[in-house]
Design an enzyme around this catalytic site. Structure first.
Site: not given
Length: 433
Positions: A179, A222, A285, A410
């Site tokens: 969250e 990750e 990435m 991205w």
């Protein structure tokens, strides 16, 4: 209809004294076409070092009364999808008007790429609609899970439906984000070492993909603890074994490593060979060398990116690999103070418009293959690094040199006209939907 040979695109770097009118004359293209393709909001304000993409179409067509996109495509041996790709001014819609010039085709393409784009469910639907013609996959970021393997509430049905309309395969991005918006190594460790939760997550994932119409999953864990490297690869393999019989595609997102022994929590559990074998596709990435908390530098310096790609192809078949390309930059306030400074993120269009506004010439770093500039505001110096047509072309050329399956953007939340202009002018885009 007009036909024209030669290269499909020229990147013009603005020189002192240049005007858009002069650039159009120099390259023998209509001025309105140049403005339209680059989507220049203030076309008569330029800054030295700015890039202008000059498309060189092979064939063009002038819309006549009674034409539709479908009829134009049928008459000229093309498709509505190709018309959308070649004419970004259409915004992925079928609205045309008599007298409008449309690009039918570009010649001399350099190759073919699959293209993945990441988007949050909050994306502006107009941006999404105009971007989807250029995508093979749409990765919707992201969905999480609890300790029992239950998928957290998530809905992307509109994005999935729109993706399908444009022959794009929608992927659900499965992450360990909490969250607080941070990746949780603890959450990954707990799942990977709890067989019942792991099995439940895989079954729940299969149900969500089917219910919401996804074509597959992109697994992006990750900061996984190093001791869980084997368990993580086994998990990805189990997901693929469960989903493949139903026709789903499984991607794994990989941190940018340059060797198998690279240390650091971000890297150690990402075993390229094991994850590459476990998944259908692997996403590198290759960005965030320059990031919000770093010293000023390029987000994806080409020399650093190539080191990652060179290692990746030694571990994973190139036709499984997608190379990441950033669609953003950063604005740092100087002097940089480690642990205190925080750069502001900005889009590439915004970066150029800001350079024009403050009167800053844009420089280009030959080693990083990235544009940058400095300016002053409120008695403080700033340094900006971002992407332009040249840096995009360099990255695409690198992916082509290593014969990768494609590239992954991205992210696509901000529309960057030159990114898609360069990509579509030089490469065919794979469509699977």
């Amino acid at each position: 209809m007009q036909e024209k040979g030669g290269f499909s695109m020229v990147i013009h770097v603005v020189q002192p004294g240049d005007s858009l009118y002069r650039i159009a004359q120099l390259h023998s293209v209509p001025l309105p076409f140049l403005i339209q393709q680059n989507e220049l909001r203030e076309p008569y304000r330029l800054t030295p070092g700015q890039t202008i993409v000059v498309p060189q179409p092979e064939k063009t067509y002038i819309v006549r009364r009674g034409d539709t996109l479908g009829s134009i495509a049928a008459q000229n041996g093309t498709t509505v999808m190709q018309l959308w790709q070649n004419n970004p001014q259409l915004g992925g819609t079928d609205r045309i008007q008599p007298g409008q010039m449309l690009v039918l085709s570009y010649g001399n393409k350099l190759g073919r790429f699959a293209v993945n784009g990441y988007a949050y469910p909050s994306i502006d639907l107009r941006v999404l609609r105009r971007t989807l013609p250029y995508l093979t996959y749409l990765s919707v970021f992201s969905v999480g899970f609890d300790n029992t393997g239950r998928i957290l509430p998530f809905s992307a049905e509109l994005l999935v439906r729109m993706a399908r309309q444009y022959q794009v395969k929608p992927l659900l991005v499965l992450t360990t984000l909490g969250e607080d918006g941070q990746f949780s190594g603890e959450r990954a460790h707990r799942l990977l070492n709890t067989p019942t939760a792991r099995a439940a997550l895989i079954e729940n994932l299969a149900q969500v993909l089917a219910m919401q119409g996804f074509a597959g999953v992109d697994i992006d864990f990750e900061y996984v603890p190093p001791e869980d490297a084997d368990a993580y690869a086994a998990f990805v393999r189990s997901v693929r074994e469960r989903l493949s019989p139903a026709g789903y595609t499984v991607f794994a997102a990989l941190a940018p490593k340059t060797s198998a022994a690279q240390q650091g929590l971000l890297y150690e559990a990402h075993d390229y060979a094991a994850l590459g074998a476990a998944a259908d596709r692997a996403l590198l990435m290759t960005y965030e060398w320059g990031y919000a908390l770093s010293a000023p530098m390029a987000v994806a310096p080409i020399n650093k990116v190539e080191q990652v790609v060179r290692f990746a192809v030694s571990q994973v078949p190139p036709d499984k690999l997608f190379m990441g390309i950033p669609n953003y930059g950063y604005d740092w306030t100087l002097p940089y103070v480690q642990g205190q400074s925080r750069a502001r993120s900005l889009g590439s269009v915004q970066a150029v418009e800001q350079a024009i506004q403050v009167g800053a010439p844009i420089r280009y770093d030959a080693t990083a293959q990235s544009p940058h500039y400095n300016y002053w505001r409120d008695r403080a110096e700033h340094e900006v690094w971002f992407e332009d047509a040249r840096s995009v072309r360099a990255k695409l050329a690198l992916a082509g040199e290593y014969q990768l399956a494609g590239v992954s953007i991205w992210n696509i939340m901000r529309y960057f006209p030159q990114l898609w202009l360069v990509l579509n002018s030089l490469y065919d885009i794979e469509k699977l939907g």
